[in-house]
Design a protein around this motif. Structure first.
Motif, mmCIF file in Angstrom:
data_model
loop_
_atom_site.group_PDB
_atom_site.id
_atom_site.type_symbol
_atom_site.label_atom_id
_atom_site.label_comp_id
_atom_site.label_asym_id
_atom_site.label_seq_id
_atom_site.Cartn_x
_atom_site.Cartn_y
_atom_site.Cartn_z
ATOM 1 N N VAL A 185 0.852 -1.188 0.000
ATOM 2 C CA VAL A 185 0.000 0.000 0.000
ATOM 3 C C VAL A 185 0.891 1.242 0.000
ATOM 4 N N SER A 186 0.354 2.300 -0.546
ATOM 5 C CA SER A 186 1.129 3.546 -0.616
ATOM 6 C C SER A 186 0.192 4.732 -0.416
ATOM 7 N N PRO A 187 -0.561 4.730 0.701
ATOM 8 C CA PRO A 187 -1.572 5.785 0.875
ATOM 9 C C PRO A 187 -0.967 7.124 1.277
ATOM 10 N N GLN A 188 -1.802 8.125 1.312
ATOM 11 C CA GLN A 188 -1.368 9.439 1.811
ATOM 12 C C GLN A 188 -1.036 9.343 3.294
ATOM 13 N N LEU A 189 -1.814 8.520 4.006
ATOM 14 C CA LEU A 189 -1.638 8.404 5.460
ATOM 15 C C LEU A 189 -1.761 6.935 5.874
ATOM 16 N N TYR A 190 -0.763 6.443 6.612
ATOM 17 C CA TYR A 190 -0.794 5.061 7.123
ATOM 18 C C TYR A 190 -0.672 5.131 8.641
ATOM 19 N N ILE A 191 -1.636 4.564 9.349
ATOM 20 C CA ILE A 191 -1.589 4.592 10.816
ATOM 21 C C ILE A 191 -1.422 3.159 11.312
ATOM 22 N N ALA A 192 -0.266 2.868 11.933
ATOM 23 C CA ALA A 192 0.043 1.508 12.417
ATOM 24 C C ALA A 192 -0.217 1.449 13.920
ATOM 25 N N ASN A 193 -1.083 0.555 14.324
ATOM 26 C CA ASN A 193 -1.432 0.434 15.734
ATOM 27 C C ASN A 193 -0.976 -0.915 16.280
ATOM 28 N N GLY A 194 -0.109 -0.909 17.277
ATOM 29 C CA GLY A 194 0.351 -2.173 17.872
ATOM 30 C C GLY A 194 1.121 -3.021 16.881
ATOM 31 N N ILE A 195 1.903 -2.361 16.021
ATOM 32 C CA ILE A 195 2.725 -3.046 15.008
ATOM 33 C C ILE A 195 4.176 -2.662 15.271
ATOM 34 N N SER A 196 5.061 -3.677 15.356
ATOM 35 C CA SER A 196 6.449 -3.388 15.764
ATOM 36 C C SER A 196 7.270 -2.748 14.646
ATOM 37 N N GLY A 197 6.921 -3.070 13.366
ATOM 38 C CA GLY A 197 7.681 -2.489 12.248
ATOM 39 C C GLY A 197 8.739 -3.419 11.706
ATOM 40 N N VAL B 128 1.207 4.080 16.658
ATOM 41 C CA VAL B 128 0.857 4.073 18.082
ATOM 42 C C VAL B 128 1.404 2.770 18.629
ATOM 43 N N ASN B 129 2.331 2.869 19.588
ATOM 44 C CA ASN B 129 2.953 1.658 20.128
ATOM 45 C C ASN B 129 3.391 1.956 21.555
ATOM 46 N N LYS B 130 3.201 0.986 22.450
ATOM 47 C CA LYS B 130 3.530 1.292 23.848
ATOM 48 C C LYS B 130 5.023 1.117 24.144
ATOM 49 N N ASP B 131 5.758 0.564 23.178
ATOM 50 C CA ASP B 131 7.203 0.371 23.375
ATOM 51 C C ASP B 131 7.968 1.489 22.657
ATOM 52 N N PRO B 132 8.614 2.388 23.401
ATOM 53 C CA PRO B 132 9.317 3.493 22.736
ATOM 54 C C PRO B 132 10.468 3.028 21.852
#
Ligand code: FAD
Length: 318
Positions: free
Chosen positions: A255-267, A284-288
């Motif tokens: 995907v290549s959207p204008q905005l991607y919001i990752a929630n609880g995803i480590s990357g 958004v991730n609780k691990d800095p």
């Protein structure tokens, strides 16, 4: 000015957004001549003209509905013969890539797939691709024959540019292989009412941090407040919390959207491979220390179950 063939992806005459994006890119390298096939082909003309098509070649026949891609390749080849274009542009869907590859083989041309940008060059169009899990960008051009290039959705803005859009019938005679494969049935997927993942301007995704299938309601609520598609990491898909059709990444969708919001995803690198070219990335991730924060434009360190509902509420009140 040289003509550029643009293969039209449409549903019953309604032109899909990736084709309008192709017209924006086609105008950089020549005059777009659109090729619309199948039911409603002629109905595509007003939208195509509004976005820069100088001519729309149309053809309808039962073969397009009954059979897989070969009839469409036959037609695109007929258009190629009629126009002698400087390049052929096709949307980078699974079907588009097959059509493009078969056409390139038939006309003895080089092909570039999954381009994310296109510009005019001294020796022909130059395409940008994102490679090695989006770690690098490459620029390349076809050195043999007429360039056939497939372009990923969301690679360019849709820019209206009124043109003649004259509709002309295309003369097509189908090859012997055209009827070799037949569609014997279709099972429509239940529609979520949300935009298609690969075409959406905004994608809201959830990962293992979401913690369960029922908790995806939190991700869906944010997506719905933004008119977004919902994506998922492989961990969430493998756990059975979300369908594989929504997986983003190396073995999912790109995907290549204008905005991607990752929630609880480590990357993880394999997830990044499917979303790293997004224009703006929020996590958004609780691990800095989560690796996703290395690539975000905006990061929120916090529990998604605190952050996401507040964000949804804020967006709804605007
Ligand atoms: P995790 O890595 O477990 O991360 C979960 C994150 O959630 C953590 O960072 C944690 O801090 C955070 N978190 C937990 N609870 C909360 C909370 N309450 N609030 C906020 N944050 C929270 N993966 C893909 O995604 N797509 C692919 O296409 C893909 N293809 C692959 C192909 C191959 C060949 C291989 C080997 C792997 C592939 N993977 C793919 C898997 C990939 O390596 C990762 O395992 C996967 O992406 C991890 O998913 P995740 O980030 O959801 O889970």
């Amino acid at each position: 000015m040289a003509e550029v063939l643009v293969y039209v992806d449409h549903v019953g005459g309604a032109v899909r957004k990736p084709t309008l994006e192709l017209l924006t890119l086609a105008r950089r390298i020549g005059e777009p001549v659109a090729v619309a096939l199948g039911t409603g082909a002629a109905d595509t003309a007003p939208a195509l003209a509004e976005h820069g098509a100088v001519k729309v070649l149309t053809h309808d026949a039962p073969e397009y509905a009954e059979y897989l891609v070969v009839p469409k390749v036959d037609a695109l080849q007929a258009a190629y013969g009629a126009v002698s274009p400087a390049a052929v542009l096709v949307p980078s869907s699974a079907e588009g890539k097959e059509i493009a590859a078969r056409l390139a083989l038939r006309i003895g041309s080089g092909i570039i797939t999954d381009a994310i940008d296109l510009e005019a060059g001294d020796s022909g169009p130059v395409a940008t691709q994102s490679v090695f899990a989006a770690a690098y960008s490459t620029r390349s051009r076809v050195s043999r024959g007429t360039p056939v290039i497939t372009v990923k959705p969301n690679s360019a803005a849709v820019e209206p540019a009124p043109a003649a859009g004259a509709v002309e019938p295309l003369s097509v005679s189908f090859s012997a292989q055209a009827t070799g494969t037949k569609i014997t049935g279709r099972t429509p997927r239940e529609s979520s009412g949300r935009p298609e993942l690969t075409e959406a301007a905004i994608v809201v995704s959830g990962g293992r941090g979401v913690g369960g299938a029922e908790n995806f309601a939190v991700v869906e609520a944010l997506a719905d407040s933004l008119g977004a598609a919902v994506g998922a990491s492989r961990a969430a898909v493998d756990a059975g919390w979300y369908p594989h059709t929504n997986q983003v990444g190396q073995t999912g969708k790109h995907v290549s959207p204008q905005l991607y919001i990752a929630n609880g995803i480590s990357g993880a690198i394999q997830h990044r491979a499917g979303m790293q070219t997004s224009k703006t990335i929020v996590a958004v991730n609780k691990d800095p220390e989560a690796p996703i924060f290395d690539l975000v434009d905006y990061g929120v360190v916090g529990d998604l179950f605190d952050v996401v509902p507040q964000l949804t509420e804020e967006i709804r009140t605007r």
